[in-house]
Design an enzyme around this catalytic site. Structure first.
Site, PDB file in Angstrom:
ATOM      1  N   THR A   1     -12.783  38.767  15.439  1.00 46.68           N
ATOM      2  CA  THR A   1     -11.722  38.822  14.427  1.00 46.68           C
ATOM      3  C   THR A   1     -10.850  40.064  14.551  1.00 46.68           C
ATOM      4  O   THR A   1      -9.850  40.176  13.844  1.00 46.68           O
ATOM      5  CB  THR A   1     -12.332  38.767  13.019  1.00 46.68           C
ATOM      6  OG1 THR A   1     -13.371  39.743  12.902  1.00 46.68           O
ATOM      7  CG2 THR A   1     -12.913  37.388  12.745  1.00 46.68           C
TER       8      THR A   1
ATOM      9  N   ASP B   1     -25.738  15.073  16.990  1.00 47.88           N
ATOM     10  CA  ASP B   1     -25.252  14.586  15.691  1.00 47.88           C
ATOM     11  C   ASP B   1     -26.360  14.623  14.650  1.00 47.88           C
ATOM     12  O   ASP B   1     -26.140  15.024  13.494  1.00 47.88           O
ATOM     13  CB  ASP B   1     -24.715  13.158  15.841  1.00 47.88           C
ATOM     14  CG  ASP B   1     -23.581  13.071  16.841  1.00 47.88           C
ATOM     15  OD1 ASP B   1     -22.835  14.061  16.966  1.00 47.88           O
ATOM     16  OD2 ASP B   1     -23.444  12.029  17.508  1.00 47.88           O
TER      17      ASP B   1
ATOM     18  N   HIS C   1     -20.423   4.614  21.106  1.00 45.20           N
ATOM     19  CA  HIS C   1     -20.895   5.756  20.305  1.00 45.20           C
ATOM     20  C   HIS C   1     -19.715   6.510  19.695  1.00 45.20           C
ATOM     21  O   HIS C   1     -19.695   6.781  18.483  1.00 45.20           O
ATOM     22  CB  HIS C   1     -21.729   6.697  21.192  1.00 45.20           C
ATOM     23  CG  HIS C   1     -22.289   7.870  20.462  1.00 45.20           C
ATOM     24  ND1 HIS C   1     -23.573   7.908  19.984  1.00 45.20           N
ATOM     25  CD2 HIS C   1     -21.730   9.066  20.114  1.00 45.20           C
ATOM     26  CE1 HIS C   1     -23.793   9.060  19.371  1.00 45.20           C
ATOM     27  NE2 HIS C   1     -22.682   9.800  19.454  1.00 45.20           N
ATOM     28  N   GLU C   2     -18.731   6.876  20.524  1.00 39.71           N
ATOM     29  CA  GLU C   2     -17.571   7.604  20.012  1.00 39.71           C
ATOM     30  C   GLU C   2     -16.729   6.725  19.098  1.00 39.71           C
ATOM     31  O   GLU C   2     -16.164   7.220  18.108  1.00 39.71           O
ATOM     32  CB  GLU C   2     -16.720   8.128  21.180  1.00 39.71           C
ATOM     33  CG  GLU C   2     -17.450   9.059  22.128  1.00 39.71           C
ATOM     34  CD  GLU C   2     -18.055  10.255  21.427  1.00 39.71           C
ATOM     35  OE1 GLU C   2     -17.462  10.729  20.430  1.00 39.71           O
ATOM     36  OE2 GLU C   2     -19.126  10.716  21.860  1.00 39.71           O
TER      37      GLU C   2
ATOM     38  N   PRO D   1     -17.492  37.693  14.843  1.00 36.35           N
ATOM     39  CA  PRO D   1     -17.129  38.187  16.185  1.00 36.35           C
ATOM     40  C   PRO D   1     -15.762  37.691  16.610  1.00 36.35           C
ATOM     41  O   PRO D   1     -15.442  36.504  16.456  1.00 36.35           O
ATOM     42  CB  PRO D   1     -18.240  37.608  17.075  1.00 36.35           C
ATOM     43  CG  PRO D   1     -19.391  37.360  16.155  1.00 36.35           C
ATOM     44  CD  PRO D   1     -18.793  36.986  14.841  1.00 36.35           C
TER      45      PRO D   1
ATOM     46  N   LYS E   1     -12.046  43.648  14.729  1.00 37.75           N
ATOM     47  CA  LYS E   1     -12.498  44.852  14.019  1.00 37.75           C
ATOM     48  C   LYS E   1     -12.218  46.112  14.842  1.00 37.75           C
ATOM     49  O   LYS E   1     -11.704  47.112  14.327  1.00 37.75           O
ATOM     50  CB  LYS E   1     -13.996  44.724  13.707  1.00 37.75           C
ATOM     51  CG  LYS E   1     -14.338  43.530  12.834  1.00 37.75           C
ATOM     52  CD  LYS E   1     -15.814  43.479  12.507  1.00 37.75           C
ATOM     53  CE  LYS E   1     -16.674  43.121  13.722  1.00 37.75           C
ATOM     54  NZ  LYS E   1     -16.409  41.760  14.224  1.00 37.75           N
ATOM     55  N   THR E   2     -12.557  46.068  16.123  1.00 38.50           N
ATOM     56  CA  THR E   2     -12.301  47.232  16.992  1.00 38.50           C
ATOM     57  C   THR E   2     -10.809  47.488  17.139  1.00 38.50           C
ATOM     58  O   THR E   2     -10.354  48.638  17.124  1.00 38.50           O
ATOM     59  CB  THR E   2     -12.943  46.994  18.369  1.00 38.50           C
ATOM     60  OG1 THR E   2     -14.328  46.710  18.214  1.00 38.50           O
ATOM     61  CG2 THR E   2     -12.788  48.216  19.246  1.00 38.50           C
TER      62      THR E   2
END
Length: 625
Positions: free
Chosen positions: A203, A497, A421-422, A201, A205-206
């Site tokens: 990219t 995660d 955490h990060e 979706p 095409k239309t």
């Protein structure tokens, strides 16, 4: 010869009611009109009238207040106005044997309106009633017609499409056929009747289909696959017939069906394999595509991002002969797309499309268009006359990591958990060889996350090695490993995660054959179970013992990766504490800050502006008091 319709022509049907009202008013005033034109009435002054009365020339009169109209004895008519009250005038006319008629002045509109208003109301109701019946009849007769949007001269060309060089070359032959169909037909060649555009979706095409029509300068019929199907039986097939009939009349042309998987799914996939309205529509589409004659220059183009669910009859030669993949653009393609979408945007001198293209791997044309629009809106919000690189970077962060929610109130304990955490993600990633470089880490809540670690691939990847996948699992579990080492309790912050790590490990074992114990065998269908019937009747290709082995292998990968992440953090515990403290202080660290911390150095102190120094001084004075 084709009929030409003029857009500015007058629709006479709308003025029928006005015509009938004019006829009605003419009938009402007809007696007065006839009287006016029947004889010539002479206007005389009062002195002439009195003298003619004295000379016995007047035969009869009609008096309406001070207006007198009458008839001479020779047959001619007259009218006059009495300038004053003359009480002797009546006696004088009696003496002269004049026939006298006296009338009360009539109020024409007062007499006619009580009859006119109901009659007009009846005409209006009758008009709208007949109009509603006509509209309902028209809808009944046009219900089976297609509602395709027809663009006679598309303005989009290949100059407006970037990042799909191979697709353009493949479609160039279609354009040549539409421009010069006789050249191919004369030699007995058969142009592909259908072109199926495949891709993720967004990219383009239309846009590619419109560009083909624009390059060939032919009419472009555009319709969605869902527009064919209705709740009424037979409507979809009727619309397909009507669409292709219009296309044949306007050939050479292009018929573009967007999201064809809505009508082109495999037949007989439901429980019992029933013949529903969608399948009937598909059958008619198959017949129309295969029924083209060799001299009909009509190209059918369709777009989908789910080619695996299309019916095989659609994909056979003679229908959709060619399948053109429109993939996500590479670095060069993304740079060209940035140039196209910023044509009408005033840019600052510091905007570098090469840097933006390298920092947006995996972005589609729609993503880049959205990013450019977000940057323009951000610059307008700041009352700038140009869009700078700063706005593009912030727009990219918003798309990749989500909107920064700086107003969210977070406790100090949760901020500390998020920082460690990060930091765990960053420390593990910097100590692994096969992980994409860390671009930025922040503890500012973005989207649904309290903190985000952003990675920036150096190159576009099309395949992934086993070592890359294993290192990524270790990096994903680095946040949970930091919680185990530093905090007393683990939290729910690592749920996403763990989900991603489990998905990668399961695909490594079941789809990609990367398990040493189970070998290169596929134990699951990589295609999703998109149909209820297929899901129920799906055959299990392995035993319960093998299923247990699969679970053991997935668990082994996750356990080994967790142990490796904990070991890395133990060896870099000082850097983990330092990075977490800097995150708590600065909230966001870029790649240069991360490299400095990993080298064991301290970051330069933040430069405070005048307002910040003033606030710090006031806080210090309050504490001293």
């Amino acid at each position: 010869m084709k009929k030409v319709k003029f857009k500015n022509s007058i629709n006479l049907e709308k003025f029928k009611w006005l015509f009938w009202i004019i006829i009605f008013l003419l009938l009402i005033f007809l007696p007065n009109i006839l009287t006016f034109f029947s004889a010539e009435i002479k206007q005389i002054n009062y002195s002439t009238f009195y003298r003619d009365l004295e000379n016995d020339k007047i035969e009869s009169v009609t008096i309406v207040e001070k207006n007198i109209s009458g008839k001479y004895r020779d047959g001619s008519q007259f009218k006059t106005l009495i300038p004053y009250d003359d009480n002797t005038l009546i006696n004088k006319m009696v003496e002269k044997r004049v026939d006298i008629n006296v009338k009360v002045p009539s109020n024409f509109w007062g007499e006619i309106l009580p009859y006119l208003i109901p009659l007009l109301g009846f005409f209006i109701l009758f008009y709208f009633f007949t109009r509603s019946i006509s509209n309902s009849q028209n809808k009944a007769f046009t219900f089976g017609r297609s509602n395709a949007v027809v663009v006679l001269t598309p303005k989009v060309t290949f100059n407006d499409v970037a990042g799909a060089k191979e697709a353009k070359e493949e479609l160039q032959e279609i354009i040549e056929f539409l421009k010069h169909p006789g050249k191919y037909i004369r030699l007995g060649g058969r142009i592909p009747k259908g072109v199926l555009l495949l891709g993720s979706p967004g990219t383009g095409k239309t846009l590619m289909a419109k560009a083909v029509a624009g390059e060939a300068n032919v009419p472009f019929f555009s319709i969605s696959g869902s527009d064919f199907v209705e709740m009424f039986v037979g409507v979809g097939a009727s619309r397909v017939r009507d669409l292709f009939q219009k296309a044949k009349v306007n050939s050479p042309c292009i018929v573009f069906i967007d999201e064809i998987d809505a009508v082109g799914r495999q037949r007989g996939a439901g429980i019992g394999g029933g013949h529903d309205e969608r399948e009937q529509t598909l059958n008619q589409l198959l017949v129309e595509m295969d029924g083209f004659q060799t001299d009909e220059a009509v190209i059918v183009m369709a777009a989908t991002n789910r080619p695996d669910i299309l019916d095989p009859a659609l994909l056979r030669p003679g229908r959709f002969d060619r399948r053109i993949v429109i993939d996500r653009p590479d670095v060069k393609g993304r740079e060209e797309i940035f140039i196209i979408h910023t044509r009408k945007i005033p840019l600052a001198k510091d905007v570098d499309f090469k840097i933006l293209a390298k920092s947006t791997p995996g972005f589609t044309g729609a993503d880049i268009e959205n990013m450019v629009n977000e940057a323009a809106l951000l610059a307008a919000r700041r009352d700038k006359n140009q869009v700078c690189m700063e706005e593009f970077e912030e727009a990219k962060d918003k798309i990749l990591m989500g909107l920064a929610r700086k107003s969210v109130v977070i406790s100090e304990n949760e901020r500390r958990i998020s920082a460690y955490h990060e930091s765990g993600h960053v420390i593990c990633s910097k100590n692994l060889k096969n992980v994409d470089p860390v671009f930025k880490v922040t503890v500012i809540p973005r989207g649904m996350a309290l903190g985000v670690t952003q990675f920036l691939p150096l190159d576009d990847r099309h395949m992934y090695s086993k070592s890359y996948l294993l290192d990524n699992i270790v990096s994903l579990l680095g946040g949970r490993a930091a919680e185990i080492l530093i905090l007393e309790n683990i939290t729910t912050g690592a749920s996403n995660d763990i989900e991603k790590a489990t998905e990668i490990a399961h695909k490594m074992v079941c789809e990609w054959g990367m398990s040493d114990k189970l070998g290169p065998i596929q134990y699951s269908d990589p295609k999703e179970s998109i149909f209820l019937g297929r899901q129920i009747t799906q055959r299990k290709d392995f035993s319960d013992r093998t299923a247990q082995e699969i679970d053991n292998e997935v668990k082994k990968i996750i356990d080994d990766s967790m142990n490796k992440a904990i070991e890395i953090l133990k060896q870099n515990i000082d850097k983990l504490h330092k990075m977490a403290s800097y995150l708590l202080e600065r909230e966001t660290l870029d790649s240069d800050d991360i490299d400095t911390i990993m080298q064991g150095k301290d970051l330069e102190p933040l430069k405070k502006n005048v307002s910040d120094e003033k606030i710090d001084k006031e806080v210090k004075d309050e504490k001293e008091d």
